[in-house]
Motif scaffolding. Structure first.
Motif, PDB file in Angstrom:
ATOM      1  N   GLY A   7       0.783  -1.227   0.000  1.00  0.00           N
ATOM      2  CA  GLY A   7       0.000   0.000   0.000  1.00  0.00           C
ATOM      3  C   GLY A   7       0.811   1.272   0.000  1.00  0.00           C
ATOM      4  N   SER A  16      -3.576  10.991   1.275  1.00  0.00           N
ATOM      5  CA  SER A  16      -3.817   9.829   2.134  1.00  0.00           C
ATOM      6  C   SER A  16      -3.291   8.557   1.478  1.00  0.00           C
ATOM      7  CB  SER A  16      -5.316   9.664   2.389  1.00  0.00           C
ATOM      8  OG  SER A  16      -5.847  10.776   3.073  1.00  0.00           O
ATOM      9  N   ARG A  18      -3.412   4.058   2.505  1.00  0.00           N
ATOM     10  CA  ARG A  18      -3.757   3.014   3.460  1.00  0.00           C
ATOM     11  C   ARG A  18      -2.800   1.850   3.281  1.00  0.00           C
ATOM     12  NH1 ARG A  18      -9.094  -0.762   4.547  1.00  0.00           N
ATOM     13  NH2 ARG A  18      -8.390  -1.790   2.628  1.00  0.00           N
ATOM     14  N   SER A  20      -1.539  -1.963   4.269  1.00  0.00           N
ATOM     15  CA  SER A  20      -2.086  -3.245   4.715  1.00  0.00           C
ATOM     16  C   SER A  20      -0.944  -4.163   5.103  1.00  0.00           C
ATOM     17  CB  SER A  20      -2.905  -3.901   3.598  1.00  0.00           C
ATOM     18  OG  SER A  20      -3.991  -3.103   3.216  1.00  0.00           O
ATOM     19  N   PHE A  67      -3.331   9.368  11.740  1.00  0.00           N
ATOM     20  CA  PHE A  67      -3.255   7.950  11.372  1.00  0.00           C
ATOM     21  C   PHE A  67      -4.238   7.147  12.216  1.00  0.00           C
ATOM     22  CE2 PHE A  67       1.490   7.791   9.860  1.00  0.00           C
ATOM     23  CZ  PHE A  67       1.244   8.859   9.018  1.00  0.00           C
ATOM     24  N   THR A  68      -4.772   6.085  11.626  1.00  0.00           N
ATOM     25  CA  THR A  68      -5.668   5.188  12.340  1.00  0.00           C
ATOM     26  C   THR A  68      -5.284   3.742  12.047  1.00  0.00           C
ATOM     27  OG1 THR A  68      -7.492   6.773  12.156  1.00  0.00           O
ATOM     28  CG2 THR A  68      -8.055   4.508  12.736  1.00  0.00           C
ATOM     29  N   SER A  70      -6.179  -0.309  12.407  1.00  0.00           N
ATOM     30  CA  SER A  70      -7.339  -1.180  12.558  1.00  0.00           C
ATOM     31  C   SER A  70      -6.941  -2.590  12.129  1.00  0.00           C
ATOM     32  CB  SER A  70      -8.524  -0.675  11.733  1.00  0.00           C
ATOM     33  OG  SER A  70      -8.212  -0.668  10.355  1.00  0.00           O
ATOM     34  N   TYR A  79      -4.350  -2.794   9.208  1.00  0.00           N
ATOM     35  CA  TYR A  79      -4.314  -1.635   8.320  1.00  0.00           C
ATOM     36  C   TYR A  79      -3.771  -0.414   9.056  1.00  0.00           C
ATOM     37  CZ  TYR A  79      -7.647  -4.660   5.928  1.00  0.00           C
ATOM     38  OH  TYR A  79      -8.256  -5.727   5.319  1.00  0.00           O
ATOM     39  N   GLN A  81      -4.403   3.519   8.195  1.00  0.00           N
ATOM     40  CA  GLN A  81      -4.933   4.612   7.378  1.00  0.00           C
ATOM     41  C   GLN A  81      -4.175   5.875   7.728  1.00  0.00           C
ATOM     42  OE1 GLN A  81      -7.398   4.614   4.936  1.00  0.00           O
ATOM     43  NE2 GLN A  81      -6.736   6.719   4.616  1.00  0.00           N
ATOM     44  N   MET A  82      -3.550   6.469   6.724  1.00  0.00           N
ATOM     45  CA  MET A  82      -2.726   7.648   6.942  1.00  0.00           C
ATOM     46  C   MET A  82      -3.332   8.820   6.187  1.00  0.00           C
ATOM     47  SD  MET A  82       1.068   5.935   6.656  1.00  0.00           S
ATOM     48  CE  MET A  82       0.935   5.655   4.892  1.00  0.00           C
ATOM     49  N   ASN A  83      -3.770   9.813   6.920  1.00  0.00           N
ATOM     50  CA  ASN A  83      -4.358  11.014   6.347  1.00  0.00           C
ATOM     51  C   ASN A  83      -3.494  12.226   6.632  1.00  0.00           C
ATOM     52  OD1 ASN A  83      -6.617   9.460   5.550  1.00  0.00           O
ATOM     53  ND2 ASN A  83      -7.663   9.868   7.480  1.00  0.00           N
TER      54      ASN A  83
END
Length: 121
Positions: A7, A16, A18, A20, A67-68, A70, A79, A81-83
């Motif tokens: 990713g 952004s 994401r 994986s 970042f989140t 999950s 995962y 998630q990078m914003n």
């Protein structure tokens, strides 16, 4: 145990991505998982960690709120998630797994090969 990160890529600042991490050879639902990164010329640093059930998460101060982390245990995948990416987020990102179920900022037993994230200004 194999951890396959994917990713990464090139993105402009403010964009952004994401990441994986697919795990094989272990039951990820029993394992705490995490993400680390290493920028050129710098030491590897902790980014985020998550417990076996997602109930506990940790973040480095530098990524908190952007970042989140999950996980999807049925897919043995974690995962990130990078914003609101910034040039200083540029690094090779590594996923990691623990033998135990809890989240951690420091202690991991298995490491993936890394995926490059480059953020242009």
């Amino acid at each position: 145990v194999q951890l396959q990160a994917s990713g990464g890529g090139l993105v402009q600042a403010g964009g952004s991505l994401r990441l994986s991490c697919a795990a094989s050879g272990l039951t990820s639902s029993n394992s705490g998982m995490g993400w680390f990164r290493q920028a050129p010329g710098k030491e590897r640093e902790f980014v985020s960690g998550i417990s076996w059930n997602g109930g506990t998460t940790y973040y480095a101060d530098s990524v908190k709120g952007r970042f989140t982390i999950s996980r999807h245990n049925a897919k043995n995948t974690v995962y990130l998630q990078m914003n609101s990416l910034m040039p200083e987020d540029t690094a090779v990102y590594y996923c990691a797994a623990r033998k135990g179920p809890y989240a951690s900022r420091t202690s991991y037993d298995y490491w993936g090969q890394g995926t490059q994230v480059t953020v242009s200004s």
